[in-house]
Motif scaffolding. Structure first.
Motif, mmCIF file in Angstrom:
data_model
loop_
_atom_site.group_PDB
_atom_site.id
_atom_site.type_symbol
_atom_site.label_atom_id
_atom_site.label_comp_id
_atom_site.label_asym_id
_atom_site.label_seq_id
_atom_site.Cartn_x
_atom_site.Cartn_y
_atom_site.Cartn_z
ATOM 1 N N THR A 1 0.822 -1.194 0.000
ATOM 2 C CA THR A 1 0.000 0.000 0.000
ATOM 3 C C THR A 1 0.864 1.254 0.000
ATOM 4 N N GLY B 1 -2.290 3.973 1.599
ATOM 5 C CA GLY B 1 -2.884 3.217 2.697
ATOM 6 C C GLY B 1 -4.268 2.691 2.363
ATOM 7 N N TYR B 2 -4.832 3.151 1.248
ATOM 8 C CA TYR B 2 -6.167 2.683 0.877
ATOM 9 C C TYR B 2 -6.159 1.206 0.493
ATOM 10 N N LYS C 1 -5.815 -0.676 3.607
ATOM 11 C CA LYS C 1 -7.006 -0.605 4.444
ATOM 12 C C LYS C 1 -8.109 -1.506 3.887
ATOM 13 N N GLN D 1 0.309 8.901 6.347
ATOM 14 C CA GLN D 1 -1.064 8.435 6.115
ATOM 15 C C GLN D 1 -1.590 7.693 7.340
ATOM 16 N N ASN E 1 -5.231 5.842 7.774
ATOM 17 C CA ASN E 1 -5.381 4.534 7.137
ATOM 18 C C ASN E 1 -4.602 3.437 7.861
ATOM 19 N N ALA F 1 -6.661 2.344 10.683
ATOM 20 C CA ALA F 1 -7.776 1.506 10.215
ATOM 21 C C ALA F 1 -7.312 0.073 9.948
ATOM 22 N N LYS G 1 -8.011 10.951 4.954
ATOM 23 C CA LYS G 1 -6.656 10.416 5.188
ATOM 24 C C LYS G 1 -5.564 11.480 5.040
#
Lengths: 414, 266
Positions: free
Chosen positions: A122, A125-126, A129, A154, A157, A160, A397
């Motif tokens: 990542t 970070g999406y 996540k 980030q 994320n 999360a 984020k």
């Protein structure tokens, strides 16, 4: 080099996985040949399997939440005073970005093949996540590789991912960003491919990963086509689809269903990350004419020095901060189906300010790059031109960066 | 006449031991020092693998990555690597040299130009980590034409059918990756199991020299004495790092280590 009509672009590679004879392929260590072949066989079978598609659509609908909204941005349209400005709000999807589609499909495949662990890379970070969410949903253990620099910038994320029970493994090698995270993730797979499934976070990597990701994110354009017909009765005569391009997963998915339309009717505009205006570094290999090279198993245009060392990139948006670009986009560029340009850090920030000033929409730094170019070009376009920007991520984020760059007043707290 | 790599195997067989192959990264920690290391190691080793450092390696563990980054940081370029090989080959310490690296470095240099430089500098073999069979068929033919051994890699995940096809297309030497791992991983499979797989390859093509690499260290090397050849890489790179950290001379320390390795299989 030609784009064929009537055949999905993901299936237009040759037997070695090269699009246009030269982009993509499988430049992998011998150890990965077998797991990649296994995944190819599985995917080729399942992508046409009615039961599997039914299963996918069920999770897309009930869990991810389809369709995401397609809305007219009235205030921006008035402000721009040119083309009509619309947005496909993909950040509506569960988790807040398009990465959920690919993550879900990879977890479904992993579950079917009996793997118990899934790993992924990542940047923003999406991807991490979403993979951690999907892994949790489907009962898989999850490890996410992330550059130490990205972990720092980030944080929401990262939190999360941890909350979803994933191991976040910081990568300290090289530039400590996405490029190194992908390398480290592939290395981990080399050592554990017998028990572990890998999800590459974008339309990059060995050919099969490019195909699976493109197949998954194409959900975006499938929805958009239906929504356009609902609003306009047909696919508009002058339609322009703007999307940011890092690895290229959201843009490919945003365009795929419209591939066979004449580009005079449906134009694709990809916006790469130009980096800080004053810096020579960037993450825009297509815009700035980078040479073809091999990165993470695939031939592609990639930022590199004359020796073949991959060069460090620089961008305010972690999600676009990648020196290479999907082989699919290299193919779309060289067949002239899509047009590519870049926006600088400053331009993206400015676009973020304009969008949030006029609309109740908060695109993350990645789609802000696309907004920047779209809003500039829309001024010069006729009123019957429909400009659609894929708002593929939410700025939550980016809070830390936005506060630092713009001050607290620009950052909405909702 | 036999090529130098096959000659080296012949010699070690005569001495009733596996050939010892070392791996060091070109330019680690400087151009000159890496040349000195090659010279000192060649007293004990039979074939020397020289790593072409790359900054996005997908199969290297931490030790070799550290060596590679150090070399790149010190400004090593492709032409310097050929110069190091050339200087080594014209010295009295000359031994067969195998360049090992990632395909992008060859691709950017140009395949034909790369092979020409290999020949000029005296490179005897090539290992390209991320150019597997069958994608490597054309390039490996080009290598053969230039009298350079293209060394095919095999791994525990390679199917029997693939083993047969790959060994058929291979030149004089093949490289068996002992386990699912990046370089420098701990041996997580028993030597017995590794040798079983190794013997499977030898049964398919008894005449080809097959070396085992990955996880071979001072501790494990003596368990693989029946192989044609054994490669030690990460442990040597680690020793260079350790020496530098302790302000000791890596040339001396590495030479000592390789000497010990040799004794364990003699």
């Amino acid at each position: 080099m030609r784009l064929k009509k009537g055949i999905p672009v993901i299936d237009q590679g040759n037997k070695f996985g090269f699009w246009g004879g030269k982009f993509g392929g499988n430049f992998v260590p011998e150890t990965l040949k077998r797991p990649i072949e296994d995944l190819e066989i599985q995917f080729n079978k399942l992508k046409n399997d009615k039961k599997f598609i039914f299963e996918r659509d069920k999770y897309f609908k009930n869990w991810i939440g389809t369709p995401t909204r397609f809305i007219k941005l009235h205030n921006l349209t008035k402000h721009v005073n040119g083309a009509q400005i619309w947005s496909k709000v993909v950040s509506d999807a569960n988790g807040g970005a398009h990465k959920i589609y690919n993550a879900t499909v990879h977890c479904l495949l992993a579950r079917r093949s009996g793997k118990k662990v899934i790993i992924g890379d990542t940047g923003a970070g999406y991807a991490g996540k979403m993979l951690s969410m999907a892994a949790k949903k489907f009962g898989l253990k999850c490890k996410i590789f992330m550059g130490a620099k990205d972990i720092e910038r980030q944080q929401p994320n990262v939190r999360a991912m941890k909350k979803n029970g994933a191991d976040v493994i910081p990568v300290y090698s090289g530039s400590q960003t996405l490029v190194d995270a992908v390398s480290e993730c592939m290395r981990y797979w080399v050592a554990n491919c017998d028990t572990t499934a890998m999800c590459v976070g974008s339309t990059v990597g060995p050919a099969i990963f490019v195909r699976i990701c493109g197949w998954s994110t194409s959900q975006i354009s499938r929805e958009l086509k239906v929504q356009l017909i609902e609003k306009f009765g047909t696919v508009p005569k002058k339609l322009k689809l703007y999307n940011c391009v890092g690895g290229g997963s959201s843009s490919f998915g945003f365009w795929n269903e419209f591939m066979d339309y004449d580009k005079k009717q449906v134009e694709f505009i990809g916006v790469e990350a130009g980096g800080p205006a004053k810096s020579k570094k960037h993450a825009a290999p297509l815009t700035y004419g980078s040479k073809i090279g091999i990165l993470h198993g695939a031939a592609q245009y990639v930022n590199q020095n004359s020796d073949g060392q991959i060069e460090e990139t620089e961008s305010i948006s972690a999600g676009l901060d990648y020196p290479g670009i999907s082989p699919l986009h290299c193919f779309l560029k060289d067949t002239k189906r899509a047009r590519y340009t870049a926006a600088s850090d400053e331009e993206a920030l400015k676009a973020y300010q304009i969008v949030t000033k006029y609309e109740n929409l908060r695109p993350s730094l990645e789609p802000s790059h696309a907004f920047s170019v779209a809003l500039k070009e829309a001024k010069k376009l006729s009123k019957d031109t429909i400009v659609v920007i894929n708002s593929c991520g939410d700025a939550y984020k980016d809070k830390k960066i936005l506060e630092k760059k713009l001050g607290k007043k620009y950052v909405k707290s909702n | 006449m036999l090529n130098p790599i096959s000659q080296a195997f012949k010699k070690s067989k005569k001495e009733n031991r596996p050939a010892l192959l070392t791996y060091t990264v070109a330019g680690d920690s400087s151009k000159n020092q890496s040349l000195e290391i090659l010279k000192s190691v060649s007293k004990h080793a039979d074939i020397l693998e020289v790593g072409v450092p790359h900054n996005t390696p997908v199969a290297d563990g931490g030790q070799i990555q550290t060596s590679s980054y150090r070399a790149i940081k010190n400004g090593i370029k492709m032409n310097d690597i050929f110069k190091i090989v050339k200087d080594f080959k014209i010295s009295k310490y000359s031994k067969p040299i195998i360049l090992m690296g990632y395909y992008n470095m060859i691709y950017q240099f140009g395949e034909n130009k790369f092979l020409k430089e290999c020949k000029k500098s005296g490179v005897n073999g090539l290992i390209v980590v991320d150019l597997p069979w069958p994608e490597n068929k054309i390039f490996s033919k080009k290598c053969k034409k230039s009298s350079i051994n293209f060394i095919q890699l095999l791994s525990p995940t390679t199917s029997y059918k693939r083993l047969k096809s790959i060994t058929k297309d291979s030149h004089d030497m093949i490289y068996y990756i002992s386990m699912l791992s990046t370089t420098g991983g701990k041996l997580k499979v028993s030597p017995k199991k590794i040798l079983q797989n190794y013997n499977k390859i030898k049964n398919i093509s008894p005449k080809k020299n097959c070396v085992i690499g990955f996880g071979i260290t001072e501790k494990t090397i003596s368990k693989f004495k029946s192989a044609d050849g054994l490669v030690v890489g990460s442990q040597i790179c680690k020793e260079i790092t350790r020496s530098l950290n302790n302000r000791q001379n890596p040339v001396i320390n590495v030479s000592k280590m390789v000497n010990k390795l040799k004794k364990k299989i003699s």
